[in-house]
Design a protein around this motif. Structure first.
Motif, PDB file in Angstrom:
ATOM      1  N   ILE A  25       0.819  -1.216   0.000  1.00 62.03           N
ATOM      2  CA  ILE A  25       0.000   0.000   0.000  1.00 62.03           C
ATOM      3  C   ILE A  25       0.846   1.256   0.000  1.00 62.03           C
ATOM      4  O   ILE A  25       0.616   2.177  -0.798  1.00 62.03           O
ATOM      5  N   TYR A  41      -4.878   0.586 -10.062  1.00 62.74           N
ATOM      6  CA  TYR A  41      -4.995  -0.217  -8.849  1.00 62.74           C
ATOM      7  C   TYR A  41      -6.411  -0.780  -8.803  1.00 62.74           C
ATOM      8  O   TYR A  41      -7.381  -0.033  -8.908  1.00 62.74           O
ATOM      9  N   TRP A  69      -7.168   1.951   1.424  1.00 59.86           N
ATOM     10  CA  TRP A  69      -6.342   2.642   0.425  1.00 59.86           C
ATOM     11  C   TRP A  69      -6.707   4.110   0.336  1.00 59.86           C
ATOM     12  O   TRP A  69      -5.829   4.968   0.220  1.00 59.86           O
ATOM     13  N   LEU A  74      -4.469   7.408  -1.253  1.00 58.79           N
ATOM     14  CA  LEU A  74      -4.398   7.086  -2.677  1.00 58.79           C
ATOM     15  C   LEU A  74      -4.982   8.234  -3.494  1.00 58.79           C
ATOM     16  O   LEU A  74      -6.081   8.712  -3.227  1.00 58.79           O
TER      17      LEU A  74
END
Length: 337
Positions: A25, A41, A69, A74
């Motif tokens: 991650i 992803y 995430w 992200l």
């Protein structure tokens, strides 16, 4: 400027733990913020069905992984973040690849060979007993994940390098049979700097061993788990080897160079295990407090997560549909007009 295309899948069969964060991650989040990288992803929920027969577990895992995430930063504006099952072109491409993939290639897949070996060791008359087509053809679906977006770099552990080699084989075979440069040949990226954390019992942190420390457990549960980490019988005041200690390994994976050097000095001076565990808990708790709060907010608002995933799927499908149109025409399945 050449944009590198990087793709990573996250199997949705469990709750993300500290090992997932350090190994996958954290580097992925960093890559998602790099404008020179085109990142893909995806939640590998179709792959999850090979191992998991509990729909509630798969559904909950998808939600928890997506929330993890996002909570950890992200960048979904730069990277494309989507669910594998939302991009139906993946399974269509898997069929096209199946039609050029030699069965003998699948016979050599590590997971399949391991399952056969287990049956033979157990004295089972049928070496294929309990082996599904999902397990057998797993490398084809993984190849479709990669080739659908012509990813040229695929970060993997060493145990997955064979699958990238198989994807290259299928890509090359398709290009040869249909006489065109339809697919780039992907490269496996094995970053030796990426750490593999040990778990509570000193073995590799893994759901299979039930020795993990989930990323976003409560403070109370985190402290309880840290205190369960296996240590040796050395007393306070006795020098300790940080290189063989799970506590130090986890601490150094999160701490900076100065803090790590200071902790190494304290090991040499004989820090007690109770103190070392308290130090690790305090450091982890401080590091994860903000993301944990964001994670809980996201879990309480699944509609927001769904919107993020739908937007990611729209971006992914727009690109995938265009590539599939070309591939359909290549194999003779194009439109009449």
């Amino acid at each position: 400027m050449t944009i590198s295309r990087v793709l990573t899948g996250i199997t949705t069969t469990g709750t993300p733990h500290l090992g997932n964060y350090v190994g996958a991650i954290r580097p992925a989040v960093a890559a998602s913020q790099d404008p020179e990288v085109r990142s893909y992803y995806f939640l590998a929920d179709l792959h999850a069905l090979i191992k998991a027969n509990d729909p509630k577990r798969v559904q909950q895992s998808r939600l928890e992984i997506a929330a993890s995430w996002l909570a950890l930063g992200l960048d979904t504006d730069n990277a494309i973040f989507y669910r594998q099952s939302d991009v139906r072109e993946t399974t269509e491409l898997a069929w096209l690849l199946s039609c050029v993939c030699a069965k003998g290639l699948m016979n050599r897949a590590h997971a399949y060979k391991a399952a056969v070996a287990d049956n033979e060791e157990a004295g089972v008359p049928d070496p294929d007993r309990g082996i599904t087509m999902g397990l057998f053809s797993y490398p084809v679906l993984m190849a479709a994940d990669i080739l659908l977006f012509n990813a040229n770099r695929v970060p993997v552990g060493r145990d997955q390098v064979q699958h990238i080699e198989m994807a290259r084989d299928m890509a090359g075979r398709f290009n040869h049979v249909y006489k065109g440069d339809y697919f780039a040949l992907p490269e496996a990226v094995v970053d030796e700097r990426v750490q593999t954390l040990n778990g509570l019992d000193g073995r590799k942190m893994s759901k299979s061993y039930d020795n993990t420390i989930p990323l976003f457990v409560s403070e109370k549960k985190l402290l309880k788990l840290v205190r369960k980490i296996k240590t040796n019988s050395l007393e306070p005041g006795e020098p300790k080897d940080p290189e063989t200690c799970t506590l130090f390994q986890i601490f150094s994976a999160f701490a900076g160079e100065t803090e790590t050097a200071d902790m190494r000095r304290r090991y040499a001076e004989g820090i007690g295990w109770g103190e070392a565990k308290n130090e690790l808990f305090e450091y982890l708790n401080a590091h994860l407090a903000g993301p944990r709060e964001e994670y809980e907010k996201l879990l309480a608002d699944p509609g927001h997560i769904e919107n993020v995933m739908q937007k990611g799927a729209e971006r992914a499908r727009a690109e995938a549909a265009e590539r599939l149109d070309r591939l359909r025409s290549a194999v003779g399945l194009g439109r009449f007009l």
